[in-house]
Scaffold this active site. Structure first.
Site, PDB file in Angstrom:
ATOM      1  N   ARG A  89       0.788  -1.226   0.000  1.00  0.00           N
ATOM      2  CA  ARG A  89       0.000   0.000   0.000  1.00  0.00           C
ATOM      3  C   ARG A  89       0.826   1.285   0.000  1.00  0.00           C
ATOM      4  O   ARG A  89       0.304   2.361  -0.287  1.00  0.00           O
ATOM      5  CB  ARG A  89      -0.971   0.004   1.190  1.00  0.00           C
ATOM      6  N   MET A  90       2.116   1.185   0.343  1.00  0.00           N
ATOM      7  CA  MET A  90       2.963   2.389   0.290  1.00  0.00           C
ATOM      8  C   MET A  90       3.280   2.760  -1.150  1.00  0.00           C
ATOM      9  O   MET A  90       3.718   3.883  -1.422  1.00  0.00           O
ATOM     10  CB  MET A  90       4.278   2.173   1.046  1.00  0.00           C
TER      11      MET A  90
END
Ligand code: UD1
Ligand code: MG
Length: 248
Positions: free
Chosen positions: A16-17
């Site tokens: 998700r980063m």
């Protein structure tokens, strides 16, 4: 008895980063976020810190070589938080004292709160103290199940929870203070019999309670302090909070 030690989980991959940089190395005010966690552990008196590395292990190790109190343990395959902590067994084989378990992506942790967990562990001679927080924003987090008298029973992950359990607003921050020996005894008994087929660290709390040991859930945390970074947006939000704190 040994001074407290800390195990910091940093092996997981963070999709998700949306970044090539390992999550725990993302800088906040110029420092990798995991260094804030190291600081908090040291403030709480931890003299030895074992960082569990896995995803991009070499990169994480290279970025932290200057920390002489940090050792690394490799978790080659990510089979869950319990499995991750198990990887520190060798580094802590001679350790006879309390062990804090923390995550490397929670840079707002305060040393004073971690000290409180360790104090409760010592005062109650507890095998495990679970650091909890109360929040309506409990999505995705482990829920703290207590009996009618308020005694700790177990931690249930959202993916394993009944609708009734899912409604519980006391959550597991992922910060624990264990008696080191009891921690590794319990880890040997953890089985991946859940909806994620993972070795859950959280199962240790129930295993120890059922063995007749003292297990306490301590609502020591403000939910913000336990906030983990999962997205670039959260990273920016946390940077702002730390900036404000350092200005004060
Ligand atoms: C975990 C807890 C949950 C708690 C939440 C707090 C378990 C089973 N659940 O859930 O109760 O509310 O944290 O944020 O422990 N990691 C490894 N190796 C692995 C798996 C994870 O190093 O094999 C690391 C991750 O990089 C991360 C930390 O452990 O830093 C937590 O893992 P994550 O997958 O985020 O756990 P959650 O499912 O969020
Ligand atoms: Mg998480």
């Amino acid at each position: 008895m040994s001074a407290p030690a800390a195990v910091i989980l940093a092996a997981g991959k963070s999709t998700r980063m949306k970044s090539e940089l390992p999550k725990v190395l993302h800088p906040i005010l110029g420092r990798p976020m995991i260094e804030y966690v190291l600081d908090a552990a040291r403030t709480a008196g931890c003299e030895k810190i074992v960082v569990i590395v896995g995803h991009k292990a070499e990169e994480v190790k290279a970025a932290l070589t200057q920390h002489s109190d940090v050792e690394f343990a490799l978790q080659a395959e990510q089979k869950g938080t319990g499995h991750a902590v198990m990887m520190s067994a060798e580094s802590l084989a001679d350790h006879d004292g309390p062990v804090l378990v923390l995550a490397g992506d929670t840079p707002l942790l305060k040393g004073s709160t971690l000290s409180r967990l360790l104090d409760v562990q010592q005062q109650k001679q507890a095998a495990c103290v679970v650091g909890t927080a109360i929040t309506e924003a409990n999505e995705g987090l482990g829920r703290i199940v207590r009996d009618a008298e308020g005694n700790f029973l177990r931690i249930v992950e959202q993916k394993d929870a009944t609708p009734e359990e899912a409604a519980i607003q006391e959550i597991n921050t992922g910060c624990f203070a264990f008696d080191g020996r009891q921690l590794f005894n319990a880890l040997e008994q953890v089985k991946p019999d859940n909806n994620q087929a993972e070795y859950y660290l959280t199962d240790c709390a129930e295993i120890l309670r059922k063995a007749g040991e003292t297990v306490v859930a301590e609502a020591a945390f403000d939910i913000q302090e336990a906030m983990g970074v999962n997205t670039q947006e959260q990273l920016a939000e946390i940077a702002e909070i730390l900036q404000r704190e350092s200005a004060e």
